[in-house]
Design an enzyme around this catalytic site. Structure first.
Site, PDB file in Angstrom:
ATOM      1  N   ASP A  61       0.824  -0.964  -0.229  1.00  0.00           N
ATOM      2  CA  ASP A  61      -0.350  -0.136  -0.077  1.00  0.00           C
ATOM      3  C   ASP A  61       0.927   1.200   0.425  1.00  0.00           C
ATOM      4  O   ASP A  61       1.918   1.248   0.725  1.00  0.00           O
ATOM      5  CB  ASP A  61      -1.121   0.064   1.026  1.00  0.00           C
ATOM      6  CG  ASP A  61      -2.379   1.787   0.864  1.00  0.00           C
ATOM      7  OD1 ASP A  61      -2.197   2.242   0.640  1.00  0.00           O
ATOM      8  OD2 ASP A  61      -3.259   0.649   1.475  1.00  0.00           O
TER       9      ASP A  61
ATOM     10  N   HIS B 206      -3.108  -0.566  -2.577  1.00  0.00           N
ATOM     11  CA  HIS B 206      -4.219  -0.092  -2.175  1.00  0.00           C
ATOM     12  C   HIS B 206      -5.437   0.199  -3.054  1.00  0.00           C
ATOM     13  O   HIS B 206      -5.149   0.450  -4.507  1.00  0.00           O
ATOM     14  CB  HIS B 206      -3.448   1.986  -1.172  1.00  0.00           C
ATOM     15  CG  HIS B 206      -5.057   2.703  -1.263  1.00  0.00           C
ATOM     16  ND1 HIS B 206      -5.156   2.367  -0.007  1.00  0.00           N
ATOM     17  CD2 HIS B 206      -5.751   3.237  -1.087  1.00  0.00           C
ATOM     18  CE1 HIS B 206      -6.170   2.965   0.845  1.00  0.00           C
ATOM     19  NE2 HIS B 206      -6.436   3.767  -0.585  1.00  0.00           N
TER      20      HIS B 206
END
Length: 232
Positions: A170, A201
């Site tokens: 992420d 993400h």
């Protein structure tokens, strides 16, 4: 069946809109779907529709209504992505949690006092964690919530089950922040964390360039199993 409904705010006479998807029969429970920074867009509405197909009453409140009611943005359009970041900067998260609480109350009324869960994505993942500590939701799920490591001081207030999905690549939540989440929450009796190696993400978005099909399918099945155990 889906429609736009209105939710009464807490403490004043205002209202805000929400997308509501209902199952064909009596709902097994209700789930509040908490938006990303892109508003209640097509992807969030599809999340609701999928939950309705599973037998839940699904409601996605328009949490940006104080900034610009009804906004929907496409994360794959660079200008709209930048606009979403600006809205995020102006958004009052504490008021957002109060609007989530208002939506929980409305959902409980619609299902005759039954159980209500939450599932949120990105900003919504963070808000789902905040709501787990500040509202009476019966179960909460957060996908790639940002800044949860900075909210660990509230973990003592978690009374009902929480599930967090953490993509290990992420670019908004680095490895150090992820480790702080594990250090702070792995031993919590109400919290479960799942890591997704190589995922970034937004991997569980319903559509667009960010979606990672295998990881999204796995995470969504874990979420479905979690809600089946916790709210029915």
């Amino acid at each position: 069946m889906s429609q736009m409904i209105t939710i009464d705010t807490l403490g004043d006479d205002r209202q805000f809109a929400a997308y509501c998807a209902a199952p064909e029969g009596a709902p097994r429970a209700a789930i509040i779907v908490i938006q990303e920074i892109f508003g209640v867009n097509a992807g969030i509405r599809r999340k609701c529709d999928r939950l309705a197909a599973q037998g839940y009453l699904a409601i996605a409140p328009d949490l940006f209504w104080r900034l610009e009611p009804g906004i929907t943005l496409d994360p794959d359009v660079p200008a709209e992505f930048q606009r979403a970041l600006g809205l995020m900067g102006d958004f009052d998260q504490d008021l957002g949690v109060r609007d989530i609480e208002a939506t929980i109350r409305a959902a409980r009324t619609q299902i005759g006092g039954g159980k209500v869960g939450l599932v949120g994505y990105c900003l919504g993942g963070r808000l789902a964690f905040m709501a787990a500590t500040r509202t009476d939701t019966d179960a909460s799920v957060g996908y790639y919530g940002v800044g949860i490591d900075g909210l660990l001081g509230e973990k003592h207030a978690i009374a009902h089950p929480v599930l967090l999905h953490i993509p290990q690549d992420d670019h908004f939540v680095d490895a150090a922040a992820q480790q702080r989440m594990h250090d702070g929450l792995d031993e919590h009796p109400k919290v479960t964390l799942f890591d997704y190696p190589g995922e970034d993400h937004g991997f569980a978005t319903e559509m667009g360039a960010r979606r990672s099909e295998a990881a999204a399918t796995l995470a969504d099945q874990r979420t479905a199993d979690f809600f089946a155990r916790t709210i029915g």
